[in-house]
Structure formats: structure tokens, C-alpha cells
Design an enzyme around this catalytic site. Structure first.
Site, PDB file in Angstrom:
ATOM      1  N   GLY A  73      -7.855   1.705  -0.447  1.00  9.04           N
ATOM      2  CA  GLY A  73      -8.493   1.176   0.765  1.00  9.04           C
ATOM      3  C   GLY A  73      -8.117   1.858   1.967  1.00  9.04           C
ATOM      4  CG  ASN A 153      -5.743  -8.208   5.486  1.00  4.13           C
ATOM      5  OD1 ASN A 153      -6.749  -8.349   6.243  1.00  4.13           O
ATOM      6  ND2 ASN A 153      -4.582  -7.790   5.834  1.00  4.13           N
ATOM      7  CD  GLN A 181      -7.106  -9.029   0.499  1.00  3.75           C
ATOM      8  OE1 GLN A 181      -7.046  -9.672  -0.367  1.00  3.75           O
ATOM      9  NE2 GLN A 181      -6.016  -8.034   0.725  1.00  3.75           N
ATOM     10  CB  SER A 201      -7.923  -1.110  -2.703  1.00  2.17           C
ATOM     11  OG  SER A 201      -6.638  -0.928  -3.050  1.00  2.17           O
ATOM     12  N   GLY A 202      -8.038  -0.590  -6.052  1.00  2.00           N
ATOM     13  CA  GLY A 202      -7.733  -0.797  -7.337  1.00  2.00           C
ATOM     14  C   GLY A 202      -6.476  -1.989  -7.511  1.00  2.00           C
ATOM     15  CG  HIS A 203      -3.051  -1.781  -4.668  1.00  2.00           C
ATOM     16  ND1 HIS A 203      -1.855  -2.935  -4.041  1.00  2.00           N
ATOM     17  CD2 HIS A 203      -3.438  -1.123  -3.853  1.00  2.00           C
ATOM     18  CE1 HIS A 203      -2.136  -2.389  -2.807  1.00  2.00           C
ATOM     19  NE2 HIS A 203      -2.851  -1.396  -2.429  1.00  2.00           N
ATOM     20  CB  THR A 239      -7.529  17.409 -10.327  1.00  2.00           C
ATOM     21  OG1 THR A 239      -7.475  18.736 -10.193  1.00  2.00           O
ATOM     22  CG2 THR A 239      -7.616  17.099 -11.754  1.00  2.00           C
ATOM     23  CB  CYS A 327       0.814  -3.563   6.927  1.00  2.00           C
ATOM     24  SG  CYS A 327      -0.160  -3.683   5.456  1.00  2.00           S
TER      25      CYS A 327
HETATM   26  C1  LIG Z   1      -4.838  -3.526   1.172  1.00  2.00           C
HETATM   27  C2  LIG Z   1      -5.735  -3.554   2.114  1.00  2.00           C
HETATM   28  C3  LIG Z   1      -6.142  -2.236   2.591  1.00  2.00           C
HETATM   29  C4  LIG Z   1      -5.425  -0.955   2.037  1.00  2.00           C
HETATM   30  O1  LIG Z   1      -5.657  -0.880   0.507  1.00  2.00           O
HETATM   31  P1  LIG Z   1      -4.880   0.451   0.063  1.00  2.00           P
HETATM   32  O2  LIG Z   1      -5.267   0.555  -1.297  1.00  2.00           O
HETATM   33  O3  LIG Z   1      -3.410  -0.384  -0.059  1.00  2.00           O
HETATM   34  O4  LIG Z   1      -4.992   1.408   0.861  1.00  2.00           O
HETATM   35  C5  LIG Z   1      -7.055  -2.248   3.521  1.00  2.00           C
HETATM   36  N1  LIG Z   1      -7.992  -3.224   3.881  1.00  2.00           N
HETATM   37  C6  LIG Z   1      -7.614  -4.517   3.553  1.00  2.00           C
HETATM   38  C7  LIG Z   1      -8.493  -5.511   3.983  1.00  2.00           C
HETATM   39  C8  LIG Z   1      -6.684  -4.727   2.561  1.00  2.00           C
HETATM   40  O5  LIG Z   1      -6.100  -5.792   2.209  1.00  2.00           O
END
Ligand SMILES: *Cc1c(COP(=O)(O)O)cnc(C)c1O
Length: 394
Positions: A73, A153, A181, A201-203, A239, A327
Site C-alpha cells: 500500500g 482505516n 481497506q 495491499s496483500g497483508h 525481479t 502507525c
Molecule cells: C495499511 C494501509 C496502508 C499501507 O499498506 P502497506 O502495505 O502496509 O504499506 C495504506 N493505506 C491504508 C488505508 C492502509 O490501511
């Protein structure tokens, strides 16, 4: 009774689903080749990436050549803003965003200000919604980009993205959205919603960390952010994170396929939490919009209570939650989002975010409220402010 572990911090990160891990594993070991090489284990990788890109493109109604894999993200947000600023500076140096964006957007905007760009940070209403008339009024001839997050978020508010996209395009301005989100929590159609760029974002979707994608509409001029090799159609060197890409696509595929049923269940648990907290804990205020709200988000402010103390006591009961955003915890500043929706500092300090998943049952929700009730009572009993307040209101 056995101590439970209840994870209610899914907006901070999520565990990788077993099916996602299974899909990834072979690409660490036997299928380890570099996708750019020509022997067959590498062409297998190349094919897997092509398939992953197709799977992901379908989830947002676009074509695979508009999907660019990134490290998540934050990178996607940085790329979208910095590269747009770079490519369109001759047209103008004005960018519009909001006061409630993630720091990956806000701090990038602050950086751009040092490079001569002017940023308008829009206010939001008391529920966290962008005001469309103010957005329209902020657009100038030199505006090159509007960046508004899809869903917040911290407080879970879902912004009127299709309306914002329409306004942006009527004024010939590019539109980026941070959908980290919202992705796989609400349906997203980049065509119908006039989205030009979108970060994910994947996680945050039960995929691995360190992978995500930036959707860039065909025709948007932005250039490479990471310079080097020719990967990602010359726009993002390095890569490929093959295992990450496979995991991201698997997570996106699962979460999109079951979105309707999964979020319907999450909404039941979310609303149960909200209802019980409102009914059983006095001086509690729900933050964010009641209706335009992510299916997994609950955010309350409790008067006369300190957020960090709540988290520590919840943790002692096996409950993982967050106050403000992950954060910023560790700093004493209250969340910029809670301040932007008009909360006074002392109320913002007593905030709690519970973000659930499909793993959370009604029993888990009840366990959390039962404990939260006790914890809030306990902390208030120790608060001189609360004591004064009760005396005055007798
Ligand atoms: C978690 C988050 C990000 C950051 O994503 P990462 O993959 O951890 O760098 C950016 N924007 C929002 C709204 C998020 O919740």
C-alpha cells in the site's frame, strides 16, 4: 477456563490463509526461477504471474495490463502521487486530498509541498465523509490530481468514490484512491467509478506482507517509480516477488468470491458489537458513519478513559485491538482522523478500534464486550475526572 486469543485488529494486518500459503509454497523451492529467464521453470513462473494478474484484474473490472505489482500500500500510494506530480507538473502543481488519509498519502503530500506543489487538504464531516460541494469548489485549472481514500482505516467510513470519480473526470482531473481497506470488503469497479489509479495491499486481505498492486488506467502518463530492469512493462523494476504475487492473487480470488456472504456475516457481528457497547457502556460514542461503514470496523470513544490503558487490559484478556491507528500508537498525539471528525483531544485519546474478520464469532464478540465493560468501568473508577463529573451530575 482456557484463555482465548481474539484478534480484532484486522485493519492493521491479517494472517495468511492456509490456502494462500499452499499456493505460494512451491514458488519458494522447486519453482524458484527468475521469470525473466528462458528455461522452463522460469516460463512457468512467468505464466503464474500472468495468471495472477488476470485474476486480480477481474476483481476490479479492468484488464491485466493495468495491474502493476508493488511492495504494498505505501509504495503504491507513493508511486501514484509522486509520479503523477512529476508527469503532470507542466499542466499544474495543485493536488487535492483529505485530512483523514493514511500517512502514506499525507506524508507524501508533505514531501511534494517541499517540491513546490500546493496541496488542498479537504475537511470531512462529523462522520468522516468528504463534502462533494467543497471538493468541487477546490478544483482549479492547475489541479492535476484528486486523491481520496476509498474507506478509512480508523473509523471505517466509506467515501462516495463513484461521485468523486465523476466530479474529477468532469473537470479533467485524474483520480487516485487508496483502497487498501476497501479492497475485497466492498465491490469495486474502476470503470463505473471513474478511478484512474488505485492502491491495494496483500497483508490486509489475508495475503502476504510486502506485496500489493497499483492499478493504473491505460493512458495515464506516470513513469517508473523504481528504475532498473524492464519488469512490469518498464514501469516498476526489480525481479518479481513471485511468491508474493501468487499469494496476493489467491487471497484476492478467495476474498472476492466469498465477499457477499462473508461481509454479510461480518456486518451481523459488527452491529452486535456496536449495539451492545451503546446499550451497556455509558458515555461511549461511535465514530464513523453508521451505514457507509466497512463491514469489519467498530470504533468507539469512551469518555474518561485512556486508549492505551484499555489496550493493555484487553491484551491481558487475550484481546488484540488498537487505539487510533497502529502507525501512530507509541506516540501521544491523538489520531489525525479523530481530530478531523471534530473530537476534542481528550475524547480522541479514549478511542478503541475493533476490526473483525470472518474468524470472529458472536460468542467472541460477547466475550469482548463483557471484558470491555469491566475494563472501562475499572479505568473510570480510577479517574479523578470521572469522579468530578459524577459528583457534578448527581
Ligand atoms: C495499511 C494501509 C496502508 C499501507 O499498506 P502497506 O502495505 O502496509 O504499506 C495504506 N493505506 C491504508 C488505508 C492502509 O490501511
Amino acid at each position: 477456563m482456557e484463555k482465548k486469543l481474539i484478534y480484532m485488529d484486522n485493519a492493521a494486518t491479517t494472517p495468511v490463509k492456509p490456502e494462500v500459503l499452499d499456493a505460494m509454497l512451491p514458488y519458494f523451492t522447486e519453482k524458484f526461477g527468475n521469470p525473466s529467464s528462458i528455461y522452463s521453470i522460469s516460463s512457468e513462473n512467468k505464466k503464474a504471474i500472468t495468471d495472477a494478474r488476470e485474476v486480480i484484474a477481474k476483481t476490479i473490472n479492468t484488464t491485466p495490463e493495468n495491474i502493476y505489482f508493488t511492495a504494498g500500500g505505501s509504495e503504491s500510494d507513493n508511486w501514484a502521487l509522486k509520479a503523477t506530480a512529476d508527469a503532470y507538473a507542466s499542466k499544474g502543481k495543485h493536488i487535492i486530498t483529505t485530512k483523514i488519509e493514511h500517512h502514506a498519502i499525507l506524508h507524501t503530500c508533505e514531501y511534494l509541498e517541499t517540491k513546490g506543489f500546493e496541496i488542498t487538504y479537504l475537511d470531512v464531516d462529523e462522520n468522516g465523509l468528504v463534502k462533494l460541494d467543497e471538493l468541487t469548489a477546490a478544483i482549479r485549472p492547475d489541479t492535476i490530481l484528486i486523491s481520496v481514500m476509498f474507506a478509512n482505516n480508523e473509523i471505517g467510513t466509506i467515501e462516495p468514490i463513484a461521485e468523486i470519480g465523476k466530479i474529477a473526470h468532469e473537470h479533467g482531473v485524474l483520480f487516485h484512491t487508496d483502497a487498501v481497506q476497501a479492497y475485497t470488503q466492498v465491490p469495486i469497479d474502476v470503470e463505473a467509478m471513474n478511478i484512474d489509479m488505485m492502491s491495494t495491499s496483500g497483508h490486509k486481505i489475508n495475503g502476504p506482507k510486502g506485496i500489493g498492486f497499483l492499478y493504473i488506467r491505460k493512458g495515464v502518463k506516470i513513469k517508473s517509480f523504481i528504475h532498473g530492469g524492464a519488469q512490469e512493462r518498464h514501469r516498476r523494476a526489480g525481479t518479481e516477488n513471485v511468491t508474493g504475487i501468487i499469494g496476493l492473487a489467491k487471497a484476492a480470488e478467495i476474498a472476492t468470491a466469498n465477499m457477499k456472504e462473508r461481509t454479510a456475516e461480518e456486518i451481523k457481528v459488527r452491529d452486535h458489537l456496536i449495539e451492545r457497547i451503546e446499550k451497556e457502556i455509558p458515555y461511549a460514542k461511535l465514530n464513523g458513519d453508521r451505514v457507509k461503514r466497512l463491514p469489519n470496523n467498530v470504533n468507539f470513544s469512551f469518555q474518561f478513559v485512556e486508549g492505551e490503558s484499555m489496550l493493555i487490559l484487553l491484551d491481558s484478556k487475550g484481546i488484540c485491538a488498537s487505539s487510533g491507528s497502529a502507525c501512530t500508537s507509541g506516540s501521544l498525539d491523538p489520531s489525525h482522523v479523530l481530530l478531523a471528525i471534530g473530537l476534542p483531544h481528550e475524547i480522541a485519546h479514549g478511542s478503541l478500534r475493533l476490526t473483525i474478520s470472518d474468524q470472529i464469532t458472536m460468542e467472541d464478540a460477547d466475550y469482548v464486550v463483557d471484558n470491555l465493560k469491566e475494563i472501562v468501568n475499572h479505568l473510570r473508577e480510577m479517574s479523578p475526572l470521572y469522579e468530578d463529573f459524577i459528583k457534578k451530575n448527581k
